[in-house]
Motif scaffolding. Structure first.
Motif, PDB file in Angstrom:
ATOM      1  N   GLY A 146       0.798  -1.226   0.000  1.00  0.00           N
ATOM      2  CA  GLY A 146       0.000   0.000   0.000  1.00  0.00           C
ATOM      3  C   GLY A 146       0.826   1.268   0.000  1.00  0.00           C
ATOM      4  N   VAL A 147       2.075   1.189  -0.457  1.00  0.00           N
ATOM      5  CA  VAL A 147       2.958   2.353  -0.502  1.00  0.00           C
ATOM      6  C   VAL A 147       2.959   2.926  -1.914  1.00  0.00           C
ATOM      7  CG1 VAL A 147       5.317   3.189  -0.185  1.00  0.00           C
ATOM      8  CG2 VAL A 147       4.423   1.368   1.305  1.00  0.00           C
TER       9      VAL A 147
ATOM     10  N   ILE B  17       1.136  -4.026 -14.870  1.00  0.00           N
ATOM     11  CA  ILE B  17       0.838  -4.211 -13.454  1.00  0.00           C
ATOM     12  C   ILE B  17       0.290  -2.929 -12.846  1.00  0.00           C
ATOM     13  CG2 ILE B  17       1.903  -4.634 -11.190  1.00  0.00           C
ATOM     14  CD1 ILE B  17       3.738  -6.672 -12.641  1.00  0.00           C
ATOM     15  N   MET B  18       0.889  -1.795 -13.178  1.00  0.00           N
ATOM     16  CA  MET B  18       0.416  -0.521 -12.631  1.00  0.00           C
ATOM     17  C   MET B  18      -0.999  -0.200 -13.110  1.00  0.00           C
ATOM     18  SD  MET B  18       2.633   0.765 -10.544  1.00  0.00           S
ATOM     19  CE  MET B  18       2.330   2.529 -10.448  1.00  0.00           C
ATOM     20  N   THR B  19      -1.297  -0.496 -14.366  1.00  0.00           N
ATOM     21  CA  THR B  19      -2.633  -0.216 -14.887  1.00  0.00           C
ATOM     22  C   THR B  19      -3.676  -1.096 -14.207  1.00  0.00           C
ATOM     23  OG1 THR B  19      -1.714   0.472 -17.017  1.00  0.00           O
ATOM     24  CG2 THR B  19      -4.042  -0.121 -16.979  1.00  0.00           C
ATOM     25  N   ASP B  20      -3.333  -2.355 -13.952  1.00  0.00           N
ATOM     26  CA  ASP B  20      -4.255  -3.234 -13.233  1.00  0.00           C
ATOM     27  C   ASP B  20      -4.578  -2.672 -11.846  1.00  0.00           C
ATOM     28  OD1 ASP B  20      -4.344  -4.985 -15.325  1.00  0.00           O
ATOM     29  OD2 ASP B  20      -3.491  -6.690 -14.256  1.00  0.00           O
ATOM     30  N   LEU B  21      -3.583  -2.102 -11.199  1.00  0.00           N
ATOM     31  CA  LEU B  21      -3.759  -1.607  -9.833  1.00  0.00           C
ATOM     32  C   LEU B  21      -4.421  -0.237  -9.770  1.00  0.00           C
ATOM     33  CD1 LEU B  21      -0.320  -2.677  -8.382  1.00  0.00           C
ATOM     34  CD2 LEU B  21      -2.511  -3.319  -7.384  1.00  0.00           C
ATOM     35  N   LEU B  22      -4.015   0.656 -10.639  1.00  0.00           N
ATOM     36  CA  LEU B  22      -4.390   2.062 -10.495  1.00  0.00           C
ATOM     37  C   LEU B  22      -5.278   2.593 -11.602  1.00  0.00           C
ATOM     38  CD1 LEU B  22      -0.890   3.433  -9.377  1.00  0.00           C
ATOM     39  CD2 LEU B  22      -2.836   2.898  -7.912  1.00  0.00           C
ATOM     40  N   GLY B  23      -5.370   1.877 -12.703  1.00  0.00           N
ATOM     41  CA  GLY B  23      -6.106   2.385 -13.851  1.00  0.00           C
ATOM     42  C   GLY B  23      -5.218   3.255 -14.726  1.00  0.00           C
ATOM     43  N   ALA B  24      -5.529   3.302 -16.000  1.00  0.00           N
ATOM     44  CA  ALA B  24      -4.672   4.003 -16.962  1.00  0.00           C
ATOM     45  C   ALA B  24      -4.546   5.488 -16.658  1.00  0.00           C
ATOM     46  CB  ALA B  24      -5.213   3.796 -18.379  1.00  0.00           C
ATOM     47  N   GLU B  25      -5.647   6.117 -16.247  1.00  0.00           N
ATOM     48  CA  GLU B  25      -5.619   7.568 -16.022  1.00  0.00           C
ATOM     49  C   GLU B  25      -4.642   7.935 -14.915  1.00  0.00           C
ATOM     50  OE1 GLU B  25      -8.616  11.291 -14.911  1.00  0.00           O
ATOM     51  OE2 GLU B  25      -9.434   9.301 -15.315  1.00  0.00           O
TER      52      GLU B  25
ATOM     53  N   HIS C 221      -5.783   4.496  -2.538  1.00  0.00           N
ATOM     54  CA  HIS C 221      -6.333   3.720  -3.649  1.00  0.00           C
ATOM     55  C   HIS C 221      -5.801   2.292  -3.637  1.00  0.00           C
ATOM     56  CE1 HIS C 221      -8.024   3.133  -7.718  1.00  0.00           C
ATOM     57  NE2 HIS C 221      -6.962   2.351  -7.880  1.00  0.00           N
ATOM     58  N   LEU C 222      -4.486   2.145  -3.422  1.00  0.00           N
ATOM     59  CA  LEU C 222      -3.890   0.809  -3.389  1.00  0.00           C
ATOM     60  C   LEU C 222      -4.543  -0.056  -2.314  1.00  0.00           C
ATOM     61  CD1 LEU C 222      -0.091   1.634  -3.847  1.00  0.00           C
ATOM     62  CD2 LEU C 222      -1.538   0.333  -5.429  1.00  0.00           C
ATOM     63  N   ASN C 223      -4.707   0.508  -1.145  1.00  0.00           N
ATOM     64  CA  ASN C 223      -5.297  -0.279  -0.055  1.00  0.00           C
ATOM     65  C   ASN C 223      -6.729  -0.701  -0.357  1.00  0.00           C
ATOM     66  OD1 ASN C 223      -3.181  -0.530   1.946  1.00  0.00           O
ATOM     67  ND2 ASN C 223      -3.315   1.681   2.193  1.00  0.00           N
ATOM     68  N   SER C 224      -7.413   0.064  -1.197  1.00  0.00           N
ATOM     69  CA  SER C 224      -8.793  -0.299  -1.548  1.00  0.00           C
ATOM     70  C   SER C 224      -8.855  -1.428  -2.570  1.00  0.00           C
ATOM     71  CB  SER C 224      -9.544   0.924  -2.072  1.00  0.00           C
ATOM     72  OG  SER C 224      -9.097   1.297  -3.370  1.00  0.00           O
TER      73      SER C 224
END
Length: 409
Positions: A326-327, A341-349, A385-388
């Motif tokens: 969650g960092v 991997i980043m897009t899966d976690l955070l979304g493209a935007e 956002h990560l923790n969610s």
């Protein structure tokens, strides 16, 4: 039952350790009596690192001559005498195997050359010829530079029982561009998302060991000695940029820095401790910049990283250690894996708002510093956002092992 694990370049790379240890522990939770054999490039080192797990380790180096031979169902009399020991090791590896699992994260691409790709596929071809089901575990696949390279991989993948991919970009590439059936391709997540960090008391002692001031922010840098070799970029400029980035973190953020050498390779061109030492020297061994230089486990590194306010990393699994804790994490990418991997976690935007930088872009000092500033400013929002989303991502990771357990049933 017995599982064979291939694609292991050795636990001197803590990213490999994170995948291997998690795979062993997750499979043993589902199948407590499961025997395992691992094909590895660093046999002696890995025997020490994995001694608690009762694993049969076989040297990848002893099998390399086999790529010159036809498949093992051919007449053994055709084999030259010097090849016999390698053939015996292949028999030992596959003897009684219920499944062959290709680990490694991103070894099936064009990034490391066609010979490396063929060598990683070789034991899987022998497994298929022996009637052993093959699984590609949580891979980032391609994109391949040529159709010939794609066909080399597809010739094995089409005959496999299961292909799990760790991010959506690879899923689309494999199913849409390469045409592999979605019946066998599943979108999961990297095993390292389930790697437990070291216990809190150990992490607290590590922070004391490295003189980390609890009253100041901490930034972890997952530096890579090998990234310039992979990307064919300027090594001296790479060092220069890191020095400027570190000075910015110290002076503008008022933070401390912990250097994370995730790879302790026997080859100097890929040993992160060498780059870390150069950076410390160029910074006159500033006590605000500490090197986590001991023979830490992947879990110990993850424990340290989990206490940071920001992670900037060229090593993907040091980045995953931050993301899975969650960092707020900024990967410096050179392949599909980081963006996927980043897009899966955070979304493209969100990713495109300063939470990903390519290795080439990083070599521009202004671009590197501005991108890291942007990540720093967003760190609390990103962490929330990560923790969610992490519960869903970790469930995807667990799905890898549920699917393998079904094959073993």
């Amino acid at each position: 039952m017995k599982a064979v694990i291939t694609g292991i370049t050795g636990l001197r790379n803590r990213g490999v350790e994170a995948m291997v240890v998690t795979t062993i522990e997750q499979l043993r939770q589902l199948q407590p009596k499961l025997a395992m054999s691992i094909l590895t490039e660093t046999l002696d080192y890995d025997e020490v690192r994995l001694q608690q797990y009762n694993i049969d380790l076989i040297s990848d180096g002893s099998l390399r001559p086999l790529h010159k031979l036809q498949r093992w169902r051919n007449n053994l009399s055709q084999f030259y005498k010097p090849i016999a020991p390698a053939y015996k090791d292949m028999l030992r590896l596959l003897d009684g195997a219920s499944v062959a699992i290709a680990s490694g994260g991103d070894i099936f691409s064009s990034d490391y050359g066609v010979n490396f790709l063929k060598r990683q596929l070789q034991p899987l071809e022998y497994a298929l010829d022996a009637g052993v089901p093959v699984v590609f575990l949580a891979q980032s696949i391609g994109p391949f530079k040529t159709q010939a390279e794609a066909e080399i991989w597809l010739n094995v993948a089409r005959r496999s029982k299961l292909v799990t991919v760790r991010e959506g970009f690879s899923y689309k590439y494999v199913t849409k561009d390469l045409g592999l059936s979605s019946d066998i391709v599943k979108h999961t997540a990297d095993p390292a998302f389930l790697l437990p960090p070291a216990p809190p008391e150990i992490v607290a002692n590590l922070r004391k060991l490295y003189n980390i001031n609890p009253d100041r922010p901490l930034v972890a840098l997952g530096i890579s000695q090998g990234i310039c070799r992979y990307t064919r970029t300027d090594y001296e400029q790479h060092i220069k940029v890191w020095c400027q980035v570190i000075k910015m973190i110290l002076d503008e953020f008022g933070a401390q820095v912990i250097l994370i050498p995730h790879v302790h390779d026997y080859r100097p061109h890929n040993d992160d401790r060498i780059l870390a030492g150069q950076l410390q020297r160029l910074l006159n061994f500033d006590p605000r910049v500490q090197l986590a230089g001991a023979e830490h486990t992947a879990s110990e590194f993850k424990g340290l990283i989990s206490t940071c306010d920001l992670v900037v990393s060229e090593r993907m699994h040091a980045a995953i250690a931050g993301l899975s804790s969650g960092v707020c994490t900024l990967p410096i990418g050179y392949s599909v894996k980081a963006e996927g991997i980043m897009t899966d976690l955070l979304g493209a935007e969100m990713v495109h708002q300063g939470l990903l930088i390519s290795a080439q872009q990083f070599l521009d000092i202004d671009t590197a510093c501005n991108t890291i500033r942007s990540a720093w400013q967003q760190r609390q929002q990103v962490s929330a956002h990560l923790n969610s989303v992490l519960p869903e991502i970790k469930q995807r990771t667990a799905t890898n092992f549920d699917l393998i357990a079904q094959i073993l049933a």
